[in-house]
Design an enzyme around this catalytic site. Structure first.
Site: not given
Length: 312
Positions: A36, A58, A82, A146, A175
């Site tokens: 981000g 985290i 991701i 993933y 998506n």
């Protein structure tokens, strides 16, 4: 309510923050800015119900302990690694973020009895078969580290629901695309194609281009995420969200790019992890949450084009 959004400075996370503020909730954001950017939430930082942005990870238990002292009502857990190819190249990082990081957040949710909304992915599924699409009962297939890490995270979250009675829900949006999505690396196909089309650059399609995607506009996704967090009806459940129609990558490229000569087919970077057909069955979300997508593909693509043009 008091809400924490991990990964709240990311693409989808920032829209979840906006939705929560609009609905009258107090919001905290935790993000390490690996995916981000602070720019995504800058316009919300002066909002009276925006209570803080914590630059943190985290995997840092101490930071989580300090943050959860705010006694949230709900945690929207979107922080994660991701990228599929990154997980193939470096599975350890993905495992630590998406499994161990999720465990750390879960432990704080258990300590303070905070509802957990776990953002999973449609990439956990095997291909859609037939016209009805993929439901929550469809087969899963961990075709990449993933996807495997997301499935592990899902199981941990649901285990806390059964073992400790922790309110929690696993959500699997399909998506998602829209403003603030990166057009670099493994950014969404819509953002990459739109960026290249606006700049007159070739659009590269991996493989045959006959693989399909169910494309969900990000504001519809954010409504779904927030609804799942605020409703008790989905506790202990896995819930999908998608547009309910799929499109081949070839068709998508043709919609976005007016010059067919710019559309090129290139060698696939991870064919073993490609899902040939993604089509979402969202009937459970409609039944339990009253949620349905509101933005058509054509409208969403136009919104994306307008936003990206404004960034150039």
């Amino acid at each position: 309510m008091k809400a924490l959004v991990t990964g709240g400075a990311g693409f989808i996370g920032s829209w979840v923050v906006e939705r929560l503020l609009r609905e009258g909730h107090k919001v905290w954001v935790l993000d390490n800015l690996a995916n981000g950017t602070e720019e995504n939430i800058r316009s919300y930082m002066n909002h009276p119900r925006f209570k803080g942005f914590v630059l943190g990870d985290i995997q840092d238990k101490h930071s989580l302990e300090q943050l959860f002292a705010n006694e949230f009502n709900v945690c929207f857990h979107l922080a994660a690694s991701i990228n599929v190819q990154d997980s193939i190249d470096d599975p350890e990082t993905t495992f630590k973020n998406d499994v161990i990081g999720t465990f750390n957040v879960l432990e704080q949710c258990r300590k303070y009895d905070v509802k957990m909304v776990f953002m999973s992915t449609c990439m956990v599924y095997d291909k859609a078969i037939g016209a009805e699409g993929i439901s929550e009962l469809s087969p899963i297939k961990p075709a990449s580290p993933y996807a495997g890490s997301k499935i592990a995270g899902e199981n941990m979250v649901l285990s806390y629901y059964y073992a400790y009675g922790l309110p929690s829900v696993v959500i699997r949006p399909f998506n998602t695309y829209g403003p603030r999505q990166k057009a670099t690396g493994e950014g969404g196909v819509v953002s990459i194609f739109t960026s290249k089309a606006l700049q007159g650059e070739p659009l590269g399609i991996y493989g045959s281009g006959e693989q399909t995607r169910d494309l969900l506009y990000v504001e519809d996704c954010a409504r779904f995420v927030v609804a799942a967090g605020l409703s008790e009806s989905v506790n202990g459940q896995i819930v999908n969200a998608g547009l309910g129609q799929d499109i081949t990558i070839n068709e998508l490229a043709a919609k976005i790019c007016e010059d067919p000569s710019l559309i090129k087919h290139i060698k696939h970077i991870h064919p073993q992890s490609e899902i040939p057909k993604l089509l979402c069955d969202s009937r459970k979300a409609k039944r339990l949450l009253g949620w349905e997508p509101q933005v058509s593909l054509e409208e969403g693509l136009m919104k994306m084009k307008d936003w990206m043009a404004s960034q150039l």
